[in-house]
Design a protein around this motif. Structure first.
Motif, short mmCIF file in Angstrom:
data_model
loop_
_atom_site.label_atom_id
_atom_site.label_comp_id
_atom_site.label_asym_id
_atom_site.label_seq_id
_atom_site.Cartn_x
_atom_site.Cartn_y
_atom_site.Cartn_z
N UNK A 1 0.83 -1.21 0.00
CA UNK A 1 0.00 0.00 0.00
C UNK A 1 0.86 1.25 0.00
N UNK A 2 1.88 1.26 0.85
CA UNK A 2 2.75 2.43 0.95
C UNK A 2 3.50 2.69 -0.35
N UNK A 3 3.98 1.63 -0.98
CA UNK A 3 4.71 1.79 -2.24
C UNK A 3 3.80 2.33 -3.34
N UNK A 4 2.59 1.78 -3.44
CA UNK A 4 1.66 2.21 -4.49
C UNK A 4 1.20 3.65 -4.28
N UNK A 5 0.96 4.02 -3.03
CA UNK A 5 0.53 5.38 -2.73
C UNK A 5 1.62 6.38 -3.10
N UNK A 6 2.83 6.08 -2.72
CA UNK A 6 3.96 6.98 -3.01
C UNK A 6 4.15 7.11 -4.53
N UNK A 7 4.11 6.00 -5.23
CA UNK A 7 4.28 6.04 -6.69
C UNK A 7 3.14 6.80 -7.36
N UNK A 8 1.93 6.66 -6.85
CA UNK A 8 0.78 7.38 -7.42
C UNK A 8 0.97 8.88 -7.32
N UNK A 9 1.42 9.35 -6.16
CA UNK A 9 1.64 10.79 -5.97
C UNK A 9 2.76 11.31 -6.86
N UNK A 10 3.70 10.44 -7.20
CA UNK A 10 4.84 10.87 -8.02
C UNK A 10 4.56 10.81 -9.51
N UNK A 11 3.41 10.27 -9.90
CA UNK A 11 3.06 10.20 -11.31
C UNK A 11 2.45 11.54 -11.74
N UNK A 12 3.27 12.39 -12.31
CA UNK A 12 2.85 13.76 -12.62
C UNK A 12 1.85 13.84 -13.77
N UNK A 13 1.79 12.82 -14.61
CA UNK A 13 0.89 12.85 -15.76
C UNK A 13 -0.49 12.28 -15.43
N UNK A 14 -0.61 11.62 -14.31
CA UNK A 14 -1.85 10.90 -13.98
C UNK A 14 -3.03 11.85 -13.83
N UNK A 15 -2.83 12.97 -13.16
CA UNK A 15 -3.92 13.94 -12.98
C UNK A 15 -4.44 14.43 -14.33
N UNK A 16 -3.53 14.80 -15.22
CA UNK A 16 -3.94 15.32 -16.52
C UNK A 16 -4.68 14.28 -17.34
N UNK A 17 -4.19 13.05 -17.34
CA UNK A 17 -4.85 11.99 -18.10
C UNK A 17 -6.25 11.74 -17.56
N UNK A 18 -6.39 11.76 -16.24
CA UNK A 18 -7.69 11.52 -15.62
C UNK A 18 -8.68 12.61 -16.02
N UNK A 19 -8.28 13.85 -15.91
CA UNK A 19 -9.20 14.96 -16.20
C UNK A 19 -9.58 15.02 -17.67
N UNK A 20 -8.62 14.72 -18.55
CA UNK A 20 -8.92 14.69 -19.98
C UNK A 20 -9.92 13.59 -20.29
N UNK A 21 -9.70 12.41 -19.73
CA UNK A 21 -10.61 11.29 -19.97
C UNK A 21 -12.00 11.61 -19.45
N UNK A 22 -12.09 12.10 -18.22
CA UNK A 22 -13.39 12.39 -17.62
C UNK A 22 -14.13 13.48 -18.39
N UNK A 23 -13.42 14.51 -18.81
CA UNK A 23 -14.06 15.59 -19.59
C UNK A 23 -14.65 15.04 -20.89
N UNK A 24 -13.90 14.17 -21.56
CA UNK A 24 -14.38 13.59 -22.83
C UNK A 24 -15.62 12.74 -22.60
N UNK A 25 -15.57 11.88 -21.59
CA UNK A 25 -16.70 10.98 -21.33
C UNK A 25 -17.92 11.74 -20.82
#
Length: 351
Positions: free
Chosen positions: A241-265
């Motif tokens: 859990x700790x490893x995945x959480x840390x890696x998630x926060x460090x993924x700088x592109x994840x926020x942008x990909x999420x918002x683009x996908x949600x806006x399109x859908x």
């Protein structure tokens, strides 16, 4: 009923069920989180770091807070229970409509629920009125920011007013930000760490799509967090859990990909729903939309069961019946919308 119970009741494989009751990020976990999970398996023979040192350091740097103002623990439900256990309120005030999550917490802990009826769209006047009626040390209030059923969010000035009033009355304030990262909402972090009775709770389950390895954290005043930490048994964290959480926060592109996908859908969903004149809908800032379902629910549920689509129970708000529908992958959204049109009796040539 959860997805496992649903699949068993309908004699289905869980992999064939389209779960429209969960608002987890439809993109799934970030690539960095999945890579961290694969690499971390080789180290599961090592006891986890109960202090969550690396994750704590990362969050503190991002939020400009001290280590003493952060506590990493399990998912948001357990963290809220921990705060309530440490503070010991008798009454728990919640903005209506109240979801089963908070009703279950209150029932489990023997706390009375007090509903704050929603007379205005964003509850602003209702909450201010409540805070002026004399809440005390035996009271706690949970602000779901944004609301997990309606998607509405109180203005920042109102949140700050609630925190200030809690300082005067001794009322415990818990701001549940489980959905905030899906939106552009600011967080009252600096106001909270300067208080005595207010806390922010966040989770990695929804936006970062990690409900299978639940992890979250509390931001709050250092002296109050010490009392919270004392009621948490050791051994509640795990390395993956700790490893995945840390890696998630460090993924700088994840926020942008999420918002683009949600806006399109959301654009696709809104266009389709707009053609159904007999059905009112609301597209929220959160990863879900609301249907004013009325008398159509039973027909829709029957059709969804036929096509292996698992939908939630509707909720009532201000005399209307609503159904919360999460945004999913495009194929899932298209399949649900087709089922919805059939339930509404829409013509084939309608978009």
């Amino acid at each position: 009923m959860n997805i496992f119970e649903y699949a068993e009741a309908h004699q289905l494989s869980i992999n064939t069920v389209l779960d429209f009751t969960s608002s987890v990020n439809p993109l799934g976990p970030s690539t960095k989180a999945k890579n961290a999970l694969r690499k971390g398996i080789s180290d599961i023979h090592i006891y986890p770091d109960e202090s969550a040192l690396y994750l704590t350091r990362l969050i503190c740097r991002r939020e400009s807070i001290a280590r003493e103002q952060l506590f990493v623990g399990r998912g948001s439900t357990e963290l809220i229970e921990t705060i309530l256990l440490a503070k010991g309120p008798t009454n728990l005030h919640l903005l209506s409509p109240i979801s089963g999550k908070y009703r279950n917490i209150a029932a489990k802990m023997g706390i009375n629920i007090r509903s704050i009826s929603r007379k205005s769209e964003d509850n602003t006047a209702d909450v201010i009125r409540l805070m002026q009626t004399g809440l005390g040390r035996e009271d706690a209030i949970i602000i779901v920011y944004p609301h997990n059923l309606t998607g509405f969010a109180l203005p920042m000035k109102v949140l700050e007013h609630i925190i200030d009033r809690a300082e005067e009355t001794g009322t415990t304030v818990i701001i549940d930000e489980s959905y905030r990262e899906f939106t552009g909402l600011e967080s009252p972090v600096q106001k909270v760490i300067g208080s005595r009775n207010s806390f922010i709770v966040r989770s990695f389950s929804l936006f970062y799509a990690l409900p299978g390895i639940p992890l979250g954290y509390i931001i709050g005043p250092a002296h109050s967090l010490e009392a919270v930490k004392r009621v948490v048994p050791r051994g509640r964290l795990d390395s993956l859990s700790l490893l995945c959480a840390k890696a998630s926060l460090q993924d700088r592109l994840y926020h942008g990909r999420t918002r683009t996908f949600l806006d399109t859908e959301k654009t696709f969903i809104q266009k389709t729903l707009g053609a159904l004149k007999c059905l009112s809908h609301t597209v929220t800032e959160c990863p879900f939309f609301l249907l004013e379902i009325g008398s159509h629910y039973e027909r829709l549920k029957q059709l969804c069961n036929r096509y292996r689509i698992f939908i939630d129970e509707p909720f009532e708000d201000n005399g209307c019946l609503y159904l919360k529908i999460p945004v999913k992958k495009h194929k899932w959204n298209a399949r649900f919308l087709k089922t919805l049109r059939n339930a509404m009796g829409a013509k084939r040539n309608e978009p």
